[in-house]
Design an enzyme around this catalytic site. Structure first.
Site, short mmCIF file in Angstrom:
data_model
loop_
_atom_site.label_atom_id
_atom_site.label_comp_id
_atom_site.label_asym_id
_atom_site.label_seq_id
_atom_site.Cartn_x
_atom_site.Cartn_y
_atom_site.Cartn_z
N ASP A 67 42.94 34.57 39.35
CA ASP A 67 43.36 35.30 40.54
C ASP A 67 44.01 34.40 41.59
O ASP A 67 43.97 33.17 41.48
CB ASP A 67 42.18 36.08 41.14
CG ASP A 67 40.88 35.26 41.17
OD1 ASP A 67 40.94 34.03 41.06
OD2 ASP A 67 39.80 35.86 41.31
N ASN A 136 28.88 41.32 44.62
CA ASN A 136 28.98 42.76 44.35
C ASN A 136 29.31 43.03 42.88
O ASN A 136 29.62 44.15 42.51
CB ASN A 136 30.07 43.39 45.25
CG ASN A 136 31.45 42.80 45.00
OD1 ASN A 136 31.62 41.90 44.18
ND2 ASN A 136 32.45 43.32 45.70
N HIS A 138 31.80 41.61 41.13
CA HIS A 138 33.20 41.47 40.72
C HIS A 138 33.39 40.28 39.78
O HIS A 138 32.62 39.31 39.82
CB HIS A 138 34.16 41.42 41.92
CG HIS A 138 34.19 40.16 42.71
ND1 HIS A 138 34.55 40.12 44.04
CD2 HIS A 138 33.93 38.85 42.38
CE1 HIS A 138 34.52 38.88 44.47
NE2 HIS A 138 34.15 38.09 43.48
N GLU A 143 37.18 44.50 41.82
CA GLU A 143 36.08 44.94 42.69
C GLU A 143 35.43 46.20 42.13
O GLU A 143 36.03 46.91 41.31
CB GLU A 143 36.64 45.23 44.09
CG GLU A 143 37.37 44.07 44.74
CD GLU A 143 36.42 42.98 45.27
OE1 GLU A 143 35.26 42.89 44.81
OE2 GLU A 143 36.85 42.21 46.15
C1 F6R Z 1 37.44 33.14 41.82
C2 F6R Z 1 36.91 34.38 41.26
C3 F6R Z 1 35.74 35.07 41.86
C4 F6R Z 1 34.55 34.13 42.02
C5 F6R Z 1 33.33 34.86 42.59
C6 F6R Z 1 32.16 33.92 42.82
O1 F6R Z 1 38.58 32.70 41.11
O2 F6R Z 1 37.47 34.87 40.32
O3 F6R Z 1 35.38 36.17 41.07
O4 F6R Z 1 34.22 33.60 40.76
O5 F6R Z 1 33.68 35.45 43.82
O6 F6R Z 1 32.50 33.00 43.80
P1 F6R Z 1 31.56 31.76 44.15
O7 F6R Z 1 31.61 30.82 42.97
O8 F6R Z 1 32.17 31.13 45.36
O9 F6R Z 1 30.19 32.31 44.36
#
Ligand code: F6R
Length: 244
Positions: A67, A136, A138, A143
């Site tokens: 992403d 959440n 994702h 989402e």
């Molecule tokens: C980032 C991504 C997100 C993160 C997720 C967890 O490229 O795809 O899905 O993996 O938000 O983020 P952290 O590791 O900061 O808890």
């Protein structure tokens, strides 16, 4: 699904890096699907250390990231492009031409989404996809929703995500409201998926995703249907799993 449990962040990062290093050793021209966020930073540090010891050669590796924020340019230190260069690409012998992320500044979001989905196909698909998990549920920026998104798209970020990610910005107002993300379908096409979850803050959502119903309200729950998932977690993140 295989579950790998680590006692602390160091061991967690070493175990995750070992799996990626093994993938590169087995197939030097593999395609790695990569993630950003706080969770994989230690994994990337470990990969760099192994590269410096002469144990990994990135010269033929291709990468595609999950992403990118829409509206942030490559020079913006909160863009995922900047993150990947800082934590990995600038520190190893990867050919930058082979590193791919959605272009956050592309004028036409539909065209950019189509370009990215096609690119993933053209490079032969992902051999191993690294994912984190949002509070959440994702994965990527897919989402909670009423449907599982099939292909790369530009999404509106959920309030929970803006709230969770504001720690990287000066304030919540500075967090972009949109992002490009591989679709759940794109992620599921990865031949292998390694989901990384660290810390007690991820324990409830991890249990919901892997022990609960498969529902687009918890996008990561789709991974229950993938034939080759490795879940790497620390003791706290995995504390709600039965054998913990
Ligand atoms: C980032 C991504 C997100 C993160 C997720 C967890 O490229 O795809 O899905 O993996 O938000 O983020 P952290 O590791 O900061 O808890």
């Amino acid at each position: 699904m295989r579950i790998i449990k680590a006692k602390d962040y160091d061991e967690f990062s070493k175990k995750a890096a070992s799996i990626l290093a093994a993938q590169i050793a087995l197939k030097p021209d593999c395609v790695l699907g990569l993630a950003t966020g706080s969770t994989p930073i230690g994994t990337y540090d470990q990969l760099v250390e192994r590269y410096e010891r002469g144990e990994i050669d990135f010269s033929q590796v291709t990468t595609v990231n999950l992403d990118e924020y829409r509206g942030l340019g490559k020079e913006n230190d909160q863009s995922y492009y900047y993150f990947m260069n800082k934590y990995l690409f600038d520190r190893v012998n990867i050919d930058k031409q082979r590193t791919h992320l959605p272009d956050g500044m592309a004028p036409d979001s539909e065209k950019e989404s189509e370009r990215y989905e096609k690119l993933i196909e053209e490079i032969g698909g992902v051999d191993i996809q690294v994912c984190g998990i949002g509070n959440n549920g994702h994965i990527g920026f897919c989402e909670p929703s009423s449907i599982f998104e099939k292909v790369t798209l530009c999404v509106d970020l959920a309030e929970a995500t803006i709230e969770a990610n504001k720690r990287f910005f000066e304030s919540a107002d500075d967090v972009p409201r949109q992002a490009y993300t591989m679709g759940v379908g794109t992620i599921m096409k990865g031949k292998k998926i390694m989901l990384l979850a660290y810390g007690e803050g991820k324990a409830d959502i991890l249990a919901k995703a892997f022990l609960g119903d498969i529902t687009p309200e918890v996008p990561a729950s789709i991974l229950q249907l993938h034939p080759d998932v490795i879940l790497v977690g620390d003791e706290a993140a995995l504390s709600k799993f039965p054998d913990s």
